[in-house]
Write an enzyme that holds these catalytic residues in place. Structure first.
Site, PDB file in Angstrom:
ATOM      1  CE  LYS A  41      -4.308  -1.334   2.245  1.00  0.00           C
ATOM      2  NZ  LYS A  41      -5.249  -0.945   3.284  1.00  0.00           N
ATOM      3  CG  ASP A  69      -8.342   1.428   3.369  1.00  0.00           C
ATOM      4  OD1 ASP A  69      -9.092   0.579   2.846  1.00  0.00           O
ATOM      5  OD2 ASP A  69      -7.108   1.280   3.458  1.00  0.00           O
TER       6      ASP A  69
END
Ligand code: ATR
Length: 291
Positions: free
Chosen positions: A71, A107
């Site tokens: 990520k 997210d």
């Protein structure tokens, strides 16, 4: 699923990736939307990440999700990064726009959407207590700060990690009140007393033998308590629920961040109930395989 010459391809890059629920979730979403697409898992070693992204461009893969451990590293190989993802320093969704790879982080949007739909809560002008100071905590802290939270307390086992996160947040959000404390009930008690929202971001609670980091007697009916662990209800959420607090588990966040990625790729949103049922079935199948 019918694959034709026109089927669009999507996927997830991770290492390992075999445990990921995203293929089940995203294929269920595409099927529900009647969108001609297939979503595949790609196990990519860290040293192959650059080549994998060149592969996304070369093969015309329309978009990918990115998970642990890529990520943060993936930012270096993208053509552009959305400002929120750049501020967080992590990307979980890549859109392929005519060969240019653009990074986003869904997210935070997923977290806020789950909080709204499951607990009817928005963090604006509210006091927030976050347990943990890792990658997940960083993303969520940025999100609740951007959403206008009044104050933030970061409780962590290693307080110096919490201090580092607090420094970064103060830099981005100069008017936000940010404090840190140790991750133990006595240190958290005064902060919990004034908190409206508690968010658990560590791996504590994944094992059924893990104790709740906050004893049930410290919760009140008007607390809203979230946990990013999605496999089952954690001891923390059980403790909070036993006192009448509103709780929200990680499953809602998982499906909403996935749906936000699909929106970036297609401009359309899947039916969340269908996606949630598919993921819950995927979790049950996974735990049956383990037994
Ligand atoms: P993630 O990206 O999932 O947030 P991470 O960046 O490795 O993962 O962060 C893990 C977080 O969980 C950290 O806040 C870590 O605390 P430390 O900073 O003290 O390491 C916390 N954590 C992990 N295991 C823990 C445990 N057994 N007890 C308490 N906190 C724990």
């Amino acid at each position: 699923m019918r694959i034709s010459g026109r089927t669009r391809t999507y996927g997830i890059l991770g290492y390992p990736v075999g445990h990921s629920l995203s293929p089940v979730m995203q294929n269920a979403a595409f099927a529900q939307m009647k969108f001609d697409a297939a979503y595949l898992p790609f196990e990519v070693r860290p040293e192959d990440l650059r080549a994998a992204l060149d592969g996304v461009r070369a093969l015309g893969i329309a978009g990918v999700n990115v998970t642990i451990p890529h990520k943060e590293a993936v930012l270096a190989y993208l053509d552009d990064v959305d400002p929120e993802a750049a501020a967080i320093g992590a990307v979980n969704t890549v859109v392929n726009r005519d060969g240019r790879l653009i990074g986003y982080n869904t997210d935070g949007a997923g977290f806020l959407a789950a909080l709204k739909s499951e607990a009817r809560f928005v963090p604006k002008k509210r006091n927030v207590l976050i347990l943990g100071a890792g990658g997940a905590a960083r993303g969520i802290a940025h999100t609740v700060a951007s959403a206008g939270a009044a104050s933030l307390v970061i409780a962590n086992r290693t307080v110096s990690h919490a201090d580092l996160l607090a420094q970064g947040l103060s830099h981005h959000f100069p008017y936000l009140k940010v404090r840190t404390c140790e991750l133990n009930p006595a240190a958290m008690e005064p902060h919990l007393a004034s908190a409206h929202l508690v968010i658990q971001t560590t791996s504590l609670g994944m094992k059924p033998t893990d104790p709740s980091p906050i004893p049930s007697k410290m919760f009140r009916k008007d607390h809203v308590v979230c946990d990013i662990v999605y496999t089952k209800e954690t001891p923390l959420l059980k403790a909070a629920r036993s006192r009448g607090a509103k709780v929200s588990g990680g499953l809602g966040m998982l499906v909403h961040q996935g749906a936000a990625a699909i929106f970036l790729w297609t401009g359309r949103r899947p039916n969340m109930n269908v996606v949630k049922l598919a993921v819950a079935a995927g979790i049950r199948a996974k735990s049956a395989r383990k037994r």
